[in-house]
Design a protein around this motif. Sequence first.
Motif, mmCIF file in Angstrom:
data_model
loop_
_atom_site.group_PDB
_atom_site.id
_atom_site.type_symbol
_atom_site.label_atom_id
_atom_site.label_comp_id
_atom_site.label_asym_id
_atom_site.label_seq_id
_atom_site.Cartn_x
_atom_site.Cartn_y
_atom_site.Cartn_z
ATOM 1 N N SER A 208 -0.374 9.433 -11.868
ATOM 2 C CA SER A 208 -0.931 8.259 -11.204
ATOM 3 C C SER A 208 -1.782 7.429 -12.163
ATOM 4 O O SER A 208 -1.676 6.197 -12.207
ATOM 5 C CB SER A 208 -1.771 8.700 -9.999
ATOM 6 O OG SER A 208 -2.335 7.578 -9.348
ATOM 7 N N ILE A 209 -2.606 8.089 -12.964
ATOM 8 C CA ILE A 209 -3.435 7.380 -13.947
ATOM 9 C C ILE A 209 -2.555 6.676 -14.972
ATOM 10 O O ILE A 209 -2.819 5.530 -15.363
ATOM 11 C CB ILE A 209 -4.394 8.365 -14.650
ATOM 12 C CG1 ILE A 209 -5.397 8.942 -13.637
ATOM 13 C CG2 ILE A 209 -5.141 7.674 -15.788
ATOM 14 C CD1 ILE A 209 -6.242 10.061 -14.189
ATOM 15 N N GLU B 185 -0.847 6.984 -5.459
ATOM 16 C CA GLU B 185 -1.980 7.626 -4.791
ATOM 17 C C GLU B 185 -3.203 7.610 -5.695
ATOM 18 O O GLU B 185 -3.094 7.585 -6.917
ATOM 19 C CB GLU B 185 -1.619 9.068 -4.424
ATOM 20 C CG GLU B 185 -2.667 9.800 -3.602
ATOM 21 C CD GLU B 185 -2.990 9.087 -2.312
ATOM 22 O OE1 GLU B 185 -4.003 8.352 -2.290
ATOM 23 O OE2 GLU B 185 -2.231 9.242 -1.345
ATOM 24 N N SER B 186 -4.366 7.594 -5.095
ATOM 25 C CA SER B 186 -5.609 7.572 -5.853
ATOM 26 C C SER B 186 -5.723 8.827 -6.728
ATOM 27 O O SER B 186 -5.618 9.952 -6.219
ATOM 28 C CB SER B 186 -6.795 7.506 -4.894
ATOM 29 O OG SER B 186 -7.992 7.846 -5.549
ATOM 30 N N PRO B 187 -5.951 8.668 -8.044
ATOM 31 C CA PRO B 187 -6.115 9.843 -8.915
ATOM 32 C C PRO B 187 -7.272 10.728 -8.470
ATOM 33 O O PRO B 187 -7.191 11.956 -8.552
ATOM 34 C CB PRO B 187 -6.387 9.223 -10.293
ATOM 35 C CG PRO B 187 -5.816 7.851 -10.217
ATOM 36 C CD PRO B 187 -6.000 7.411 -8.805
ATOM 37 N N ARG B 188 -8.330 10.120 -7.983
ATOM 38 C CA ARG B 188 -9.491 10.888 -7.533
ATOM 39 C C ARG B 188 -9.114 11.798 -6.361
ATOM 40 O O ARG B 188 -9.499 12.958 -6.319
ATOM 41 C CB ARG B 188 -10.608 9.928 -7.130
ATOM 42 C CG ARG B 188 -11.895 10.620 -6.717
ATOM 43 C CD ARG B 188 -12.964 9.603 -6.345
ATOM 44 N NE ARG B 188 -14.203 10.274 -5.981
ATOM 45 C CZ ARG B 188 -15.101 10.714 -6.839
ATOM 46 N NH1 ARG B 188 -14.907 10.532 -8.131
ATOM 47 N NH2 ARG B 188 -16.195 11.331 -6.417
ATOM 48 N N PHE B 189 -8.356 11.257 -5.415
ATOM 49 C CA PHE B 189 -7.915 12.058 -4.270
ATOM 50 C C PHE B 189 -7.041 13.215 -4.733
ATOM 51 O O PHE B 189 -7.181 14.347 -4.259
ATOM 52 C CB PHE B 189 -7.151 11.163 -3.296
ATOM 53 C CG PHE B 189 -6.479 11.908 -2.181
ATOM 54 C CD1 PHE B 189 -7.205 12.336 -1.083
ATOM 55 C CD2 PHE B 189 -5.117 12.191 -2.233
ATOM 56 C CE1 PHE B 189 -6.581 13.028 -0.047
ATOM 57 C CE2 PHE B 189 -4.494 12.885 -1.220
ATOM 58 C CZ PHE B 189 -5.227 13.301 -0.114
ATOM 59 N N ILE C 207 -0.994 3.567 -13.387
ATOM 60 C CA ILE C 207 -1.985 2.487 -13.210
ATOM 61 C C ILE C 207 -2.299 1.810 -14.538
ATOM 62 O O ILE C 207 -2.422 0.583 -14.614
ATOM 63 C CB ILE C 207 -3.269 3.044 -12.576
ATOM 64 C CG1 ILE C 207 -2.995 3.506 -11.143
ATOM 65 C CG2 ILE C 207 -4.386 1.996 -12.593
ATOM 66 C CD1 ILE C 207 -4.136 4.257 -10.505
ATOM 67 N N LEU D 140 -12.819 12.323 -14.375
ATOM 68 C CA LEU D 140 -12.693 12.532 -12.939
ATOM 69 C C LEU D 140 -12.938 13.992 -12.567
ATOM 70 O O LEU D 140 -13.644 14.297 -11.608
ATOM 71 C CB LEU D 140 -11.296 12.110 -12.463
ATOM 72 C CG LEU D 140 -11.075 10.630 -12.169
ATOM 73 C CD1 LEU D 140 -9.610 10.376 -11.845
ATOM 74 C CD2 LEU D 140 -11.946 10.168 -11.024
ATOM 75 N N ALA E 66 -2.055 13.635 -10.496
ATOM 76 C CA ALA E 66 -3.155 12.737 -10.840
ATOM 77 C C ALA E 66 -2.924 12.111 -12.212
ATOM 78 O O ALA E 66 -3.170 10.910 -12.419
ATOM 79 C CB ALA E 66 -4.476 13.492 -10.813
ATOM 80 N N THR F 262 0.829 -1.211 0.000
ATOM 81 C CA THR F 262 0.000 0.000 0.000
ATOM 82 C C THR F 262 0.855 1.250 0.000
ATOM 83 O O THR F 262 0.548 2.247 -0.677
ATOM 84 C CB THR F 262 -0.926 -0.002 1.233
ATOM 85 O OG1 THR F 262 -1.714 -1.186 1.222
ATOM 86 C CG2 THR F 262 -1.835 1.215 1.225
#
Length: 339
Positions: free
Chosen positions: A67-68, A50-54, A71, A88, A64, A45
């Motif tokens: 991160s996308i 990190e979450s793109p949404r966050f 992924i 998003l 972001a 973890t």
Amino acid sequence: MGTTLGIFMGYCVCYGSYHNYSDARQWRIPVGLSFAWAIISMFGTILAPESPRFLVQKGKIEMAKESIAKINRAQNNSTIVLDELNNLMEAIELENQTGKPNWKEFFTGKPKIFFRVTMGVVLDSLQQLTGNTYFFYYATSTFKSVGLTDGFMTSIILGVDNFASTFVALYIIDHLGRRKTLMSGSAGMLACMAAYSILGVVALYPKEYGVDPKKPIGDAMIFFCCLFIFFFATTWGPGVYVIVGESYPLRIRADAIAIATAGNWIWGFLIAFFTPIITNVIHFAYGFVFVGTAAFELVFVFTCVPETKGMCLEDVDELYEHFTPGLAFRTKQTAKNNT
């Protein structure tokens, strides 16, 4: 797939520790390995992007985008990355304009939010009521009565069946569609559970329960049990999570999935708690309860669960705009006419 692999590995560890040790290592080794996997997950973890949404919510657009890209294993400025980033940003902007969801929205929200949440709860509940918990939790004691005395070996047999069948699920859920997958699984589980229960009630014991069971009948029951697990693991096992995950708008998606999952865990507890009590009284006739729930599953999916294969969340909202509960079998044609 990861879940079924973990279950299978757990069965193997328990089998090995039980048959190779006679002291506290029988339970210390399985518990210790559980801690080891938890530590691995913790570090995984930390290393995960990190979450793109966050990141979009915090205004860190470039991070972001990175991160996308990580992924999806794509370039930062590739079409797939930019499209997902724009989606998003639009979704978060809409959320900021409308505010956070409240509980009233689950009852009055549109399109048909209350029905969609209820459908998710029913599907998650029916996943437990298929009868899979009956076999996974109590197959050990059941198989002892038909001649397979090593309960740990029983668990491994079911674990292999469950894990291998998950590979088939990856193919059929996307190729058959969600509705056909669940309905075919219900039909298969109904047939297997009916055969299993009839053999147990009528033919396994020539005189009374627990006295000299007929081994050929017991072998047939084991076969139908394994075939049942195959139908479950390829359809209702993963299929319910796919449908529930696709059925809600982003605004309430997390909360709605949590509510649906609560139904799953509640019924899981009830079945685990009451099964030994019920089976002590009616024995293999308990399986007829799940025959009835399988029949209900067929009717419910046919009438109340529309097909969401290949749809994004925005398309699902439009689908439910034209959807009439109880007429899911007509939804595809209706949607086609509306487009």
